[in-house]
Design an enzyme around this catalytic site. Structure first.
Site, mmCIF file in Angstrom:
data_model
loop_
_atom_site.group_PDB
_atom_site.id
_atom_site.type_symbol
_atom_site.label_atom_id
_atom_site.label_comp_id
_atom_site.label_asym_id
_atom_site.label_seq_id
_atom_site.Cartn_x
_atom_site.Cartn_y
_atom_site.Cartn_z
ATOM 1 N N LYS A 180 -12.249 53.541 25.216
ATOM 2 C CA LYS A 180 -10.968 54.013 24.678
ATOM 3 C C LYS A 180 -10.234 52.815 24.103
ATOM 4 O O LYS A 180 -10.376 51.693 24.606
ATOM 5 C CB LYS A 180 -10.129 54.625 25.812
ATOM 6 C CG LYS A 180 -9.012 55.492 25.342
ATOM 7 C CD LYS A 180 -9.453 56.945 25.219
ATOM 8 C CE LYS A 180 -8.359 57.825 24.708
ATOM 9 N NZ LYS A 180 -8.782 59.206 24.526
ATOM 10 N N GLY A 217 2.741 73.805 27.924
ATOM 11 C CA GLY A 217 2.511 73.092 26.669
ATOM 12 C C GLY A 217 1.971 74.018 25.599
ATOM 13 O O GLY A 217 0.811 74.441 25.673
ATOM 14 N N GLY A 259 1.273 73.335 22.497
ATOM 15 C CA GLY A 259 0.930 72.412 21.415
ATOM 16 C C GLY A 259 -0.350 72.862 20.731
ATOM 17 O O GLY A 259 -0.651 74.058 20.692
ATOM 18 N N VAL A 274 -3.658 72.470 21.479
ATOM 19 C CA VAL A 274 -4.640 73.152 22.332
ATOM 20 C C VAL A 274 -4.016 74.384 22.979
ATOM 21 O O VAL A 274 -4.614 75.465 23.001
ATOM 22 C CB VAL A 274 -5.188 72.201 23.423
ATOM 23 C CG1 VAL A 274 -6.193 72.933 24.307
ATOM 24 C CG2 VAL A 274 -5.835 70.979 22.807
HETATM 25 P P1 NAD Z 1 0.019 68.355 21.696
HETATM 26 O O1 NAD Z 1 0.857 67.138 21.655
HETATM 27 O O2 NAD Z 1 -0.244 69.106 20.438
HETATM 28 O O3 NAD Z 1 0.615 69.408 22.751
HETATM 29 C C1 NAD Z 1 1.180 69.044 23.967
HETATM 30 C C2 NAD Z 1 2.441 69.883 24.103
HETATM 31 O O4 NAD Z 1 2.995 69.654 25.403
HETATM 32 C C3 NAD Z 1 3.516 69.527 23.084
HETATM 33 O O5 NAD Z 1 3.933 70.691 22.400
HETATM 34 C C4 NAD Z 1 4.628 68.911 23.941
HETATM 35 O O6 NAD Z 1 5.925 69.170 23.429
HETATM 36 C C5 NAD Z 1 4.403 69.615 25.262
HETATM 37 N N1 NAD Z 1 5.011 68.929 26.403
HETATM 38 C C6 NAD Z 1 5.204 67.606 26.607
HETATM 39 N N2 NAD Z 1 5.830 67.394 27.769
HETATM 40 C C7 NAD Z 1 6.038 68.603 28.321
HETATM 41 C C8 NAD Z 1 6.637 69.044 29.530
HETATM 42 N N3 NAD Z 1 7.153 68.189 30.402
HETATM 43 N N4 NAD Z 1 6.670 70.372 29.780
HETATM 44 C C9 NAD Z 1 6.156 71.255 28.902
HETATM 45 N N5 NAD Z 1 5.582 70.905 27.734
HETATM 46 C C10 NAD Z 1 5.516 69.587 27.452
HETATM 47 O O7 NAD Z 1 -1.350 67.896 22.385
HETATM 48 P P2 NAD Z 1 -2.706 68.696 22.438
HETATM 49 O O8 NAD Z 1 -3.638 68.128 21.440
HETATM 50 O O9 NAD Z 1 -2.448 70.163 22.462
HETATM 51 O O10 NAD Z 1 -3.246 68.242 23.861
HETATM 52 C C11 NAD Z 1 -2.737 68.790 25.066
HETATM 53 C C12 NAD Z 1 -3.353 68.058 26.250
HETATM 54 O O11 NAD Z 1 -4.769 68.198 26.223
HETATM 55 C C13 NAD Z 1 -3.078 66.551 26.244
HETATM 56 O O12 NAD Z 1 -2.962 66.124 27.571
HETATM 57 C C14 NAD Z 1 -4.348 65.979 25.634
HETATM 58 O O13 NAD Z 1 -4.583 64.654 26.078
HETATM 59 C C15 NAD Z 1 -5.400 66.925 26.181
HETATM 60 N N6 NAD Z 1 -6.597 67.019 25.344
HETATM 61 C C16 NAD Z 1 -6.502 67.403 24.050
HETATM 62 C C17 NAD Z 1 -7.650 67.491 23.278
HETATM 63 C C18 NAD Z 1 -7.597 67.957 21.853
HETATM 64 O O14 NAD Z 1 -8.649 68.283 21.285
HETATM 65 N N7 NAD Z 1 -6.448 68.021 21.235
HETATM 66 C C19 NAD Z 1 -8.894 67.172 23.835
HETATM 67 C C20 NAD Z 1 -8.956 66.797 25.180
HETATM 68 C C21 NAD Z 1 -7.794 66.708 25.935
#
Ligand code: NAD
Length: 366
Positions: A92, A192, A194, A196
Site C-alpha cells: 500500500k 455509508g 457512498g 459501495v
Molecule cells: P465512499 O467515500 O464513496 O463512501 C463512504 C461513505 O461513508 C461516504 O458517503 C461518507 O460520507 C460516509 N461516512 C463517512 N463517515 C461516516 C459516518 N461516521 N457515518 C456514516 N457515514 C459516514 O467510499 P466507498 O468507496 O463506498 O468505500 C466504503 C468503504 O469500503 C471504505 O471503508 C473503503 O475503504 C471500503 N472499500 C471500498 C472499496 C471500493 O471498491 N470502493 C473496496 C474495498 C473496500
C-alpha cells in the site's frame, strides 16, 4: 528526488518495531522537493506475487499516522489477496497531502517514478483521495499501475464489483444464520451511502430487503430514500437499529466495545476496511454475542479482484464471476471458526496465512 529506506531516528515513533511487528519486507520513503511529494510505500509480503495495493492521499495529522496507515493497510492487502486465491502480495502507498489542494500532474508522475523504481515489486491503484485520472498520470511513468478507466483499457470504478462481493458475503451469512440465503423481507442497516453502499443498497433492494441507512452527507441518502425506499437515521443511531443484518460501508474501526454492545442484529457484513478495532478482542465479543461476522477483507475483495483482472485483459463478467467465489469462502470461514473455536476474523487470517506458508514451502522445494 530522494528515495531511501525509512530509518527510525524518531524516539517518539519506533518505526523498526512497527515494521517488525507486522513483518514487512520493505518500507520506502519517497520525497521530492520540486513537486512536494511525500509518500510512503509499504510492501508487506510478496510470497504470492507482486504487492498490489492502492495509493491513498490524505491530510494526515502526523507522519507517524501516515506510516501507521501504510503499514496496517498493506498487511490487510496481503490477507485479502491470499484469501481470494490471487497470486498477489500485499502493499500500500500513502501520499501525505490534501488531495484537493496539493495534487498535481507532476506530483503523481514523480510518484509513478518511485513505483517504477521498484521494478514491479509494487503495483499501485486508486484509493481514497486518488482517482483514475491520477492513475493515468502514474501510467506515464510506470506500467505497474492498475485501476485505469475503461477508456484506457482498465476496469473502471471497482465499487460495483466490491458491492457484489459484499452482497455475496451477506447472502452466505444469511445461509449460515437462517438456513437459506434469501434476503426478501430481511431488515438491513447500511452505514455509508457512498460508492459501495449505494450499489449494495440497490442489490439488497432488488432482493426485497428493507433498508435503513445513514451518512454524514445527504447526497447518497437522498438516492437511498427516493430510489430504494430506505429509512434514514442519524449516524449515531445506526448501531442500535432493530435489524437482521448490519453492513458497515463507511469507516474502519467502528466495531469497538461501545458499538458492539448496541448491536441487535444476527449478521455483520460490510465493505469498510478494518472494521474491528481489535481483531481478537472485538472479534471475540461479536462471536460471544452470537453474531455472524463476515470478515471485511474477505468480502470486500471484489475491488481487488476487479483490478487484478486487468492483467489478463479486462472482462467485467469474469471479474464478477470470480467475485462470486466469496460466497463459498465465507461459508468455509464459518465452518473453520467453529472447528477451531476462534472468531471468524482470526479464522480468515489463519486461512490467508496458511496459503502464504504453503506457497513458501512450495518455493523452497524447487
Ligand atoms: P465512499 O467515500 O464513496 O463512501 C463512504 C461513505 O461513508 C461516504 O458517503 C461518507 O460520507 C460516509 N461516512 C463517512 N463517515 C461516516 C459516518 N461516521 N457515518 C456514516 N457515514 C459516514 O467510499 P466507498 O468507496 O463506498 O468505500 C466504503 C468503504 O469500503 C471504505 O471503508 C473503503 O475503504 C471500503 N472499500 C471500498 C472499496 C471500493 O471498491 N470502493 C473496496 C474495498 C473496500
Amino acid at each position: 528526488m530522494s528515495q531511501a529506506n525509512a530509518s527510525s531516528t524518531d524516539t517518539q515513533f519506533d518505526l523498526f518495531a512497527k515494521v517488525a511487528k507486522f513483518d514487512h519486507e520493505q518500507v520506502l520513503i519517497c520525497q521530492d522537493n520540486h513537486t512536494g511529494l511525500k509518500a510512503i510505500i509499504a510492501i508487506h509480503n510478496t510470497v504470492l506475487g507482486p504487492g498490489l495495493g492502492g495509493t491513498r492521499m490524505w491530510k494526515y495529522a502526523t507522519e507517524a499516522e501516515a506510516i501507521n496507515d501504510a503499514l496496517r493497510l498493506s498487511r490487510g492487502m496481503t490477507y485479502k489477496a491470499s484469501i481470494s486465491g490471487l497470486n498477489l502480495g500485499g502493499a500500500k502507498a500513502v501520499i501525505i497531502g490534501d488531495p484537493a489542494k496539493d495534487k498535481s500532474e507532476h506530483l503523481m508522475r514523480k510518484f509513478g517514478r518511485c513505483v517504477e523504481n521498484l521494478a514491479g515489486k509494487y503495483i499501485t491503484a486508486e484509493d481514497v483521495g486518488t482517482t483514475t485520472k491520477d492513475m493515468e498520470y502514474i501510467k506515464m511513468e510506470t506500467s505497474h499501475v492498475v485501476g485505469l478507466s475503461e477508456i484506457m483499457g482498465g476496469g473502471g470504478d471497482p465499487s460495483p464489483v466490491t458491492a457484489y462481493g459484499v452482497y455475496m458475503g451477506i447472502k452466505a451469512s444469511a445461509k449460515k444464520a437462517y438456513g437459506n440465503d434469501s434476503l426478501a423481507g430481511k431488515k438491513i442497516a447500511v452505514q455509508g451511502a457512498g460508492k459501495v453502499g449505494l450499489h449494495l443498497i440497490e442489490l439488497l433492494h432488488k432482493d426485497g430487503a428493507i433498508i435503513t441507512s445513514t451518512d454524514i452527507f445527504d447526497s447518497g441518502l437522498k438516492i437511498a430514500a427516493d430510489k430504494y425506499k430506505a429509512t434514514i437515521v442519524k449516524p449515531e443511531e445506526i448501531f442500535s437499529q432493530d435489524v437482521d443484518i448490519f453492513a458497515p460501508c463507511a469507516l474502519g474501526a467502528i466495531l469497538n466495545t461501545e458499538n458492539i454492545a448496541k448491536l441487535k442484529c444476527q449478521i455483520v457484513a460490510g465493505a469498510a476496511n478494518n472494521q474491528l478495532e481489535d481483531d481478537t478482542i472485538h472479534g471475540d465479543m461479536i462471536k460471544a454475542k452470537g453474531i455472524f461476522y463476515a470478515p471485511d477483507f474477505l468480502i470486500n475483495a471484489g475491488g481487488l479482484i476487479n483490478v487484478y483482472s486487468e492483467y489478463n485483459g479486462y472482462v467485467r463478467e469474469i471479474a464478477f464471476a470470480q467475485t462470486e467465489n466469496i460466497y463459498n469462502t465465507v461459508l468455509n470461514i464459518y465452518s473453520k471458526s467453529e472447528e477451531d473455536n476462534i472468531n471468524t476474523q482470526l479464522a480468515a487470517i489463519k486461512l490467508a496465512e496458511k496459503r502464504i506458508n504453503d506457497t513458501m514451502h512450495l518455493q523452497s522445494k524447487i
